[in-house]
Design a protein around this motif. Structure first.
Motif, PDB file in Angstrom:
ATOM      1  N   UNK A   1      48.885  35.092  35.240  1.00 49.37           N
ATOM      2  CA  UNK A   1      47.629  34.453  35.632  1.00 49.37           C
ATOM      3  C   UNK A   1      47.093  35.042  36.932  1.00 49.37           C
ATOM      4  N   UNK A   2      48.021  35.262  37.878  1.00 49.41           N
ATOM      5  CA  UNK A   2      47.599  35.841  39.149  1.00 49.41           C
ATOM      6  C   UNK A   2      47.057  37.254  38.942  1.00 49.41           C
TER       7      UNK A   2
ATOM      8  N   UNK B   1      43.346  38.449  39.621  1.00 51.29           N
ATOM      9  CA  UNK B   1      43.051  39.601  40.485  1.00 51.29           C
ATOM     10  C   UNK B   1      42.190  40.610  39.744  1.00 51.29           C
ATOM     11  N   UNK B   2      42.566  40.846  38.448  1.00 53.15           N
ATOM     12  CA  UNK B   2      41.778  41.795  37.647  1.00 53.15           C
ATOM     13  C   UNK B   2      40.357  41.288  37.440  1.00 53.15           C
ATOM     14  N   UNK B   3      40.267  39.972  37.121  1.00 49.68           N
ATOM     15  CA  UNK B   3      38.929  39.415  36.909  1.00 49.68           C
ATOM     16  C   UNK B   3      38.094  39.477  38.184  1.00 49.68           C
ATOM     17  N   UNK B   4      38.762  39.207  39.332  1.00 50.16           N
ATOM     18  CA  UNK B   4      38.028  39.282  40.601  1.00 50.16           C
ATOM     19  C   UNK B   4      37.587  40.721  40.877  1.00 50.16           C
ATOM     20  N   UNK B   5      38.486  41.670  40.553  1.00 51.63           N
ATOM     21  CA  UNK B   5      38.108  43.069  40.747  1.00 51.63           C
ATOM     22  C   UNK B   5      36.945  43.442  39.835  1.00 51.63           C
ATOM     23  N   UNK B   6      37.053  42.984  38.560  1.00 51.12           N
ATOM     24  CA  UNK B   6      35.969  43.279  37.608  1.00 51.12           C
ATOM     25  C   UNK B   6      34.674  42.630  38.069  1.00 51.12           C
ATOM     26  N   UNK B   7      34.788  41.349  38.558  1.00 49.87           N
ATOM     27  CA  UNK B   7      33.582  40.656  39.024  1.00 49.87           C
ATOM     28  C   UNK B   7      32.973  41.379  40.224  1.00 49.87           C
TER      29      UNK B   7
END
Length: 607
Positions: free
Chosen positions: A155-156, A160-166
């Motif tokens: 999940x972390x 992190x990946x989603x935040x990077x993608x965002x």
């Protein structure tokens, strides 16, 4: 209260079983006994005791075989086994321990030793079992915690990946916005909550801001005022609702320019307006087109209002959206009654209203124009007629938006046509009357020729024959002259008969089929041209007028073939199709040229 431990004692000696059972019962153990190996295996699998005392020497199986089978069974392999034997051989003990036994008792067995060993091994087994269960519990907790940590890690990592993608999307979105904003020809600006510009693209640099003084080479705001523009912008900031405003500007050459300005609020993460995006779109061309369209509409209305022709417009629902004054003059129906209403609301035409509406809908569907004849009774009860030309109206995208109808009053033309048709009807009646009179005259002449002239010629021939008979022998010249006169007289009689037949064929009295058969045969005999009648009718019952009409048509056609066709063969066809008589004449002649049909001094077959 703790449940007593259960002991399965296996021994083939009843005395030993009794002693051991007695001691164990006194020590509060539940005792079960078995005297054979197979019996012991069955009871062990059924009872699952806490410990088994197993004698080595049994009648059916050895104690070693029983132990080996117990340890190979999943249900009984964990039950502690203590061998009992009178032998103290070292090899037996090694074999027992190898097979899985936990202890070895030498007979005779002391009760205290038996109690201590049994209790010790049961406790060890219980502790081992608890240890295994605890181990399993720990392994499950470790596995669960490991799974939780793994899920948390995933999940972390996903977060992190989603935040990077965002962040990448945000950066890309910002870049795309800047690229789009800089490449668009429309002026774009961003205002903060204090109505200060925080961003402006290149086209917007040439437009004077609401917080800027007049600049040279800039578009200057004319309407609305700077104060009203700022108030509308503040309203969007306060309410968070998009808005638009029409502006009029002066370019550096003092030309009027129109912009449509859209105010779009931008929100922060808390849903509060943080800024307002302003997008201006140049609609000068659209405004000019609207002015030209308005001018064109005014010109159309001027033309339509003063036109003597009826002009109507229908929308896609077949409702009147325009009627010119000529319609009211022609129909005496006030225009207010028909405005925005379907045709059938005030319909007094002779054509059904649903047929008229169906024609309008067909034009809207196919896009093809149509001509419509409308007739109605005027207030003076006279019939009026209008010829309507209906065409589909289209918008700039070539989509049909309605129907335009232009009507021309052809009442006088229709009246002239009716008078002409009446004249034609009278002419046909007069012609029929004339033909009837001619046929009657032919019949009368034919009858007189046949009855009077024919009889006179026959009397004259009889007299010549008598004269020749009485005086011919004595006077040869007289006989010769009489013979010549008889020959001439016979030809005259034949001519008289032929003329009477042509004027009124007597064969018509036998029927039209017989009359036509005689006519084609007569034609063949007199002209040498092959002529044949083709019909499946034995006879056709017709009145005298119809029979004479068919006969004359065929007769005149054969005459024309003889005069003009230069044919070698003629075929006449007669048939009956339902109640219609069909006559067809064909030949193999030279035919007739198209220009020869345009004769103004003859009526042809119609006559």
């Amino acid at each position: 209260m703790t449940q007593p431990s259960s002991i399965l004692v296996v021994d083939d000696d009843p005395v030993n079983l009794s002693i051991i059972s007695h001691h164990l019962t006194n020590y509060d153990f539940n005792v079960y006994i078995a005297q054979e190996g197979l019996e012991a295996l069955t009871r062990a699998e059924l009872l699952l005791p806490d410990l088994i005392l197993l004698d080595i020497m049994l009648p059916d199986l050895t104690g070693f075989e029983v132990c080996q089978r117990l340890k190979s069974n999943v249900q009984t392999r964990d039950i502690p086994v203590i061998f009992m034997t009178a032998s103290n051989a070292f090899e037996d003990r090694i074999t027992g321990f190898t097979l899985g036994a936990i202890d070895y008792l030498i007979k005779p067995i002391h009760s205290e030793e038996l109690k201590v060993r049994i209790s010790t091994h049961i406790n060890l087994a219980t502790m081992r079992r608890e240890l295994i269960e605890h181990k399993l519990e720990l392994e499950q907790k470790v596995a669960l915690r490991t799974a939780e940590l793994s899920n948390s890690y995933e999940l972390l990592k996903t977060e992190i990946n989603e935040r990077q993608i965002a962040e990448e999307k945000l950066a890309m979105s910002v870049q795309e916005f800047k690229t789009l904003a800089e490449s668009l020809p429309d002026p774009i600006a961003r205002y903060d909550r204090q109505r200060k510009k925080t961003y402006t693209n290149r086209p917007n640099l040439h437009i004077q801001g609401i917080d800027e003084p007049d600049k040279a080479h800039c578009y200057r705001l004319i309407t609305p005022s700077v104060e009203e523009f700022a108030a509308r912008l503040q309203w969007v900031i306060d309410n968070g609702i998009s808005d638009e405003i029409l502006t009029e500007l002066l370019d550096p050459q003092a030309n009027t320019v129109n912009h449509n300005v859209y105010f779009i609020p931008e929100f922060d993460d808390n849903g509060l307006v943080k800024s307002v995006l302003s997008i201006s779109h140049d609609i000068t061309g659209i405004k000019r087109m609207e002015a030209m369209l308005l001018k064109s509409e005014l010109e159309f209305r001027t033309l339509a209002e003063n036109s003597p022709e009826i002009i109507l417009r229908y929308d896609l629902n077949c409702r009147h959206v325009y009627l010119n004054p000529a319609f009211e003059r022609e129909t005496s129906i006030p225009l207010d009654y028909l405005w925005n209403s379907p045709p059938n609301q005030h319909w007094d035409r002779l054509m059904p209203s649903q047929d008229y509406i169906a024609k309008l809908k067909r034009i809207m569907t196919t896009g093809q124009s149509d001509k419509i004849i409308l007739e109605w009774r005027g207030q003076d009860n006279t019939q009026k007629t209008h010829k309507l030309h209906a065409v589909a109206e289209r918008n700039e995208d070539n989509q049909i938006i309605g129907v335009l109808v232009i009507g021309h009053n052809i009442t006088e033309l229709k009246a002239t046509e009716r008078r002409l048709e009446e004249s034609r009807t009278q002419l046909r009646a007069l012609t029929a009357k004339r033909e009837e009179a001619r046929e009657e005259e032919r019949k009368r002449i034919a009858r007189e020729i046949h009855d009077e002239l024919g009889q006179l010629l026959n009397v004259l021939r009889l007299n010549l024959t008598t004269l020749d008979f009485r005086f011919g022998d004595a006077n040869q010249d007289l006989r010769n002259t009489a013979q010549k006169m008889l020959t001439t007289l016979d030809r005259a009689i034949l001519m008289v008969r032929s003329l009477a037949t042509r004027l009124r064929p007597a064969v018509l009295n036998t029927g039209i089929v017989s009359a036509l058969d005689w006519l084609v045969q007569e034609f063949t005999d007199s002209t040498g041209i092959s002529c044949q009648l083709h019909t499946k009718l034995s006879e056709l019952k017709l009145n005298e007028d119809k029979a004479m009409l068919i006969f004359r048509i065929v007769q005149e056609s054969l005459t024309n073939v003889l005069k003009h066709a230069y044919a070698q063969r003629v075929d006449v066809y007669l048939s009956l199709n339902n109640s219609t008589i069909v006559v067809s004449i064909s030949d193999n002649g030279i035919g007739i040229k198209a220009e020869q049909l345009e004769k103004h001094n003859a009526f042809g077959i119609l006559g």
